[in-house]
Scaffold this active site. Structure first.
Site, PDB file in Angstrom:
ATOM      1  N   HIS A 147     -25.005  44.249 -35.099  1.00  0.00           N
ATOM      2  CA  HIS A 147     -25.246  44.989 -33.865  1.00  0.00           C
ATOM      3  C   HIS A 147     -26.489  45.861 -34.028  1.00  0.00           C
ATOM      4  O   HIS A 147     -27.017  46.018 -35.119  1.00  0.00           O
ATOM      5  CB  HIS A 147     -24.023  45.859 -33.531  1.00  0.00           C
ATOM      6  CG  HIS A 147     -22.832  45.056 -33.132  1.00  0.00           C
ATOM      7  ND1 HIS A 147     -21.808  44.756 -33.991  1.00  0.00           N
ATOM      8  CD2 HIS A 147     -22.505  44.463 -31.959  1.00  0.00           C
ATOM      9  CE1 HIS A 147     -20.907  44.032 -33.373  1.00  0.00           C
ATOM     10  NE2 HIS A 147     -21.300  43.833 -32.133  1.00  0.00           N
ATOM     11  N   TYR A 167     -17.016  35.144 -26.188  1.00  0.00           N
ATOM     12  CA  TYR A 167     -16.262  36.226 -26.839  1.00  0.00           C
ATOM     13  C   TYR A 167     -15.456  36.998 -25.798  1.00  0.00           C
ATOM     14  O   TYR A 167     -14.273  37.295 -25.997  1.00  0.00           O
ATOM     15  CB  TYR A 167     -17.270  37.146 -27.534  1.00  0.00           C
ATOM     16  CG  TYR A 167     -16.691  38.334 -28.246  1.00  0.00           C
ATOM     17  CD1 TYR A 167     -15.973  38.178 -29.420  1.00  0.00           C
ATOM     18  CD2 TYR A 167     -16.890  39.628 -27.763  1.00  0.00           C
ATOM     19  CE1 TYR A 167     -15.458  39.277 -30.087  1.00  0.00           C
ATOM     20  CE2 TYR A 167     -16.386  40.735 -28.434  1.00  0.00           C
ATOM     21  CZ  TYR A 167     -15.670  40.553 -29.595  1.00  0.00           C
ATOM     22  OH  TYR A 167     -15.168  41.643 -30.256  1.00  0.00           O
ATOM     23  N   LYS A 221     -11.358  37.581 -25.426  1.00  0.00           N
ATOM     24  CA  LYS A 221     -10.740  38.921 -25.402  1.00  0.00           C
ATOM     25  C   LYS A 221      -9.947  39.157 -24.113  1.00  0.00           C
ATOM     26  O   LYS A 221      -8.890  39.794 -24.139  1.00  0.00           O
ATOM     27  CB  LYS A 221     -11.810  40.001 -25.589  1.00  0.00           C
ATOM     28  CG  LYS A 221     -12.420  40.024 -26.988  1.00  0.00           C
ATOM     29  CD  LYS A 221     -11.400  40.417 -28.035  1.00  0.00           C
ATOM     30  CE  LYS A 221     -11.990  40.614 -29.412  1.00  0.00           C
ATOM     31  NZ  LYS A 221     -10.957  40.914 -30.428  1.00  0.00           N
ATOM     32  N   CYS A 251     -17.252  44.301 -23.594  1.00  0.00           N
ATOM     33  CA  CYS A 251     -17.935  43.172 -22.945  1.00  0.00           C
ATOM     34  C   CYS A 251     -17.000  42.330 -22.080  1.00  0.00           C
ATOM     35  O   CYS A 251     -17.429  41.371 -21.447  1.00  0.00           O
ATOM     36  CB  CYS A 251     -18.676  42.313 -23.958  1.00  0.00           C
ATOM     37  SG  CYS A 251     -17.572  41.402 -25.010  1.00  0.00           S
TER      38      CYS A 251
HETATM   39  O1  GFB Z   1     -25.686  45.742 -30.446  1.00  0.00           O
HETATM   40  P1  GFB Z   1     -26.142  44.506 -29.755  1.00  0.00           P
HETATM   41  O2  GFB Z   1     -26.455  43.333 -30.626  1.00  0.00           O
HETATM   42  O3  GFB Z   1     -25.054  44.031 -28.749  1.00  0.00           O
HETATM   43  O4  GFB Z   1     -27.458  44.818 -28.909  1.00  0.00           O
HETATM   44  P2  GFB Z   1     -24.638  44.162 -27.206  1.00  0.00           P
HETATM   45  C1  GFB Z   1     -27.571  45.923 -28.045  1.00  0.00           C
HETATM   46  C2  GFB Z   1     -28.977  46.018 -27.507  1.00  0.00           C
HETATM   47  O5  GFB Z   1     -29.861  46.401 -28.571  1.00  0.00           O
HETATM   48  C3  GFB Z   1     -29.560  44.728 -26.924  1.00  0.00           C
HETATM   49  C4  GFB Z   1     -31.017  45.583 -28.565  1.00  0.00           C
HETATM   50  O6  GFB Z   1     -30.310  45.050 -25.769  1.00  0.00           O
HETATM   51  C5  GFB Z   1     -30.487  44.254 -28.048  1.00  0.00           C
HETATM   52  O7  GFB Z   1     -31.559  43.431 -27.573  1.00  0.00           O
HETATM   53  N1  GFB Z   1     -31.610  45.551 -29.922  1.00  0.00           N
HETATM   54  C6  GFB Z   1     -32.816  46.082 -30.250  1.00  0.00           C
HETATM   55  C7  GFB Z   1     -31.098  44.978 -31.020  1.00  0.00           C
HETATM   56  N2  GFB Z   1     -33.124  45.827 -31.514  1.00  0.00           N
HETATM   57  C8  GFB Z   1     -32.051  45.148 -32.037  1.00  0.00           C
HETATM   58  C9  GFB Z   1     -31.777  44.620 -33.330  1.00  0.00           C
HETATM   59  O8  GFB Z   1     -32.578  44.705 -34.258  1.00  0.00           O
HETATM   60  N3  GFB Z   1     -30.580  43.986 -33.486  1.00  0.00           N
HETATM   61  C10 GFB Z   1     -29.665  43.874 -32.471  1.00  0.00           C
HETATM   62  N4  GFB Z   1     -28.498  43.269 -32.699  1.00  0.00           N
HETATM   63  N5  GFB Z   1     -29.933  44.342 -31.218  1.00  0.00           N
HETATM   64  C11 GFB Z   1     -22.630  42.861 -28.208  1.00  0.00           C
HETATM   65  C12 GFB Z   1     -21.863  41.690 -27.682  1.00  0.00           C
HETATM   66  O9  GFB Z   1     -23.491  43.122 -27.160  1.00  0.00           O
HETATM   67  O10 GFB Z   1     -21.883  44.030 -28.448  1.00  0.00           O
HETATM   68  C13 GFB Z   1     -20.500  41.597 -28.179  1.00  0.00           C
HETATM   69  O11 GFB Z   1     -22.640  40.534 -27.833  1.00  0.00           O
HETATM   70  C14 GFB Z   1     -19.783  42.911 -28.279  1.00  0.00           C
HETATM   71  O12 GFB Z   1     -19.791  40.712 -27.396  1.00  0.00           O
HETATM   72  C15 GFB Z   1     -20.602  43.952 -28.948  1.00  0.00           C
HETATM   73  O13 GFB Z   1     -19.351  43.364 -27.016  1.00  0.00           O
HETATM   74  C16 GFB Z   1     -19.968  45.311 -28.963  1.00  0.00           C
HETATM   75  O14 GFB Z   1     -24.144  45.531 -26.898  1.00  0.00           O
HETATM   76  O15 GFB Z   1     -25.705  43.670 -26.313  1.00  0.00           O
END
Ligand code: GFB
Length: 311
Positions: free
Chosen positions: A180, A137, A141, A110
């Site tokens: 995540h 974040y 980083k 990110c």
């Molecule tokens: O894994 P995630 O939370 O992080 O979400 P990012 C990835 C995608 O999955 C987003 C969708 O488009 C979310 O809206 N999603 C669908 C979900 N259902 C779900 C769910 O039930 N839970 C979650 N959490 N997501 C993070 C960053 O970004 O990834 C950090 O905020 C970091 O800074 C990390 O880089 C690796 O990939 O969007």
């Protein structure tokens, strides 16, 4: 790396730190120094200095960080920037003062601009505006990469920075508000199957694309680069392949054997539209990922399928 050397893994109980420890144990390292966060608050400079002064580690893997999924990043914005800046500043400065042989700083994909050309190369750092949901974040980083490079340039410190893509594997966080996407969906499908639910609710539109790397692959890459790479700048660590979140949901649904529907909660953010690492630099250095997403998802399912989560 000398196998008798003293290795400090900051964050050894987290998903990344514990995987690095397993990898080094497999390579027959035995001389580890570790502290839990209640034994050593890495945000406390005096405590970190005293720890380094006492232990004098040879190698440091800086895998301690405040991490979370899209909602946690967007909610605890102050903690994500403050905790991460403090942890990395304290550990890197103490490593410098105490003359460690080598330090690896772990960042995140990110750090790249929201609209960086895909797949993202290391030189797209600082070429555009960041994704707002995780900007605090990402800024922390980016500061970590620059700190490592500045110490290398001014003091000759052998500090290297690696940028993993989205990770999953043992010791992941299954808290539905903070985790995540991969562990969140794994838990949702397992619970829905167990409770005979008609559907699973996932966040966003399902169209964003993400790349997923098993943390055992990451740990293998970290060990490899710690032995072979000593330079300024950063190295992406990923698989070079991505898929849409809805495709990930379908894969987990199939692995779990859930037969209901997938529904979308579009009040939740999508985040960055695509985040695929260019892994040419890593491959030229001689490393490629080995665990396919299908296999990795099956491994996670086998590991957690009987867990009864609370909350
Ligand atoms: O894994 P995630 O939370 O992080 O979400 P990012 C990835 C995608 O999955 C987003 C969708 O488009 C979310 O809206 N999603 C669908 C979900 N259902 C779900 C769910 O039930 N839970 C979650 N959490 N997501 C993070 C960053 O970004 O990834 C950090 O905020 C970091 O800074 C990390 O880089 C690796 O990939 O969007």
């Amino acid at each position: 790396m000398d196998k008798n050397a003293k290795v400090y893994i900051a964050g050894h109980r987290g998903m990344v730190g514990s995987a690095i420890k397993r990898r080094l144990e497999q390579a027959r390292f035995t001389n580890f120094v570790t502290r839990t966060s209640s034994e050593l608050d890495l945000r406390n400079q005096a405590a970190v200095n005293a720890f380094f002064e006492e232990e004098k580690p040879n190698y440091v893997f800086l895998a301690a960080a405040k991490v979370g999924g899209i909602l946690a990043n967007n909610t605890y914005r102050g903690e994500f920037i403050y905790d991460n800046l403090m942890i990395q500043n304290n550990v890197m400065h103490a490593a410098h003062i105490n003359g460690v042989d080598k330090l690896m700083f772990l960042g995140s994909s990110c750090i790249y601009p929201k609209m960086a050309p895909q797949p993202m190369t290391e030189d797209s750092l600082l070429t555009g505006v960041l994704e707002p949901t995780n900007e605090p974040y990402a800024v922390a980083k980016i500061a970590g990469i620059k700190l490592a490079d500045a110490y290398r340039s001014q003091y000759g410190s052998d500090f290297i920075s690696v940028m993993p893509t989205n990770l999953y594997g043992p010791n992941d966080n299954y808290d539905l508000q903070k985790s995540h996407v991969l562990p969140a969906l794994m838990r949702k499908f397992i619970e829905a199957k167990r409770d005979n639910k008609t559907h699973v609710m996932m966040w966003g539109t399902g169209s964003p694309k993400r790349e997923f790397l098993h943390v055992d692959d990451l740990a293998d890459a970290c060990y490899y680069l710690m032995q072979t790479y000593s330079d300024a700048g950063l190295v992406n660590i990923g698989t070079g392949e991505d898929l849409a979140i809805i495709e990930l949901a379908e894969l987990i649904k199939k692995t779990v054997g859930f037969e209901g529907e997938i529904m979308l909660d579009t009040t939740k953010p999508d985040g960055t539209p695509r985040k695929l690492m260019n892994v040419d630099k890593l491959e030229k250095l001689g490393w490629t990922a080995k665990i396919s997403l299908e296999k990795g998802v099956q491994m996670v399912y086998d590991d957690v399928k009987d867990i009864v989560w609370e909350g």
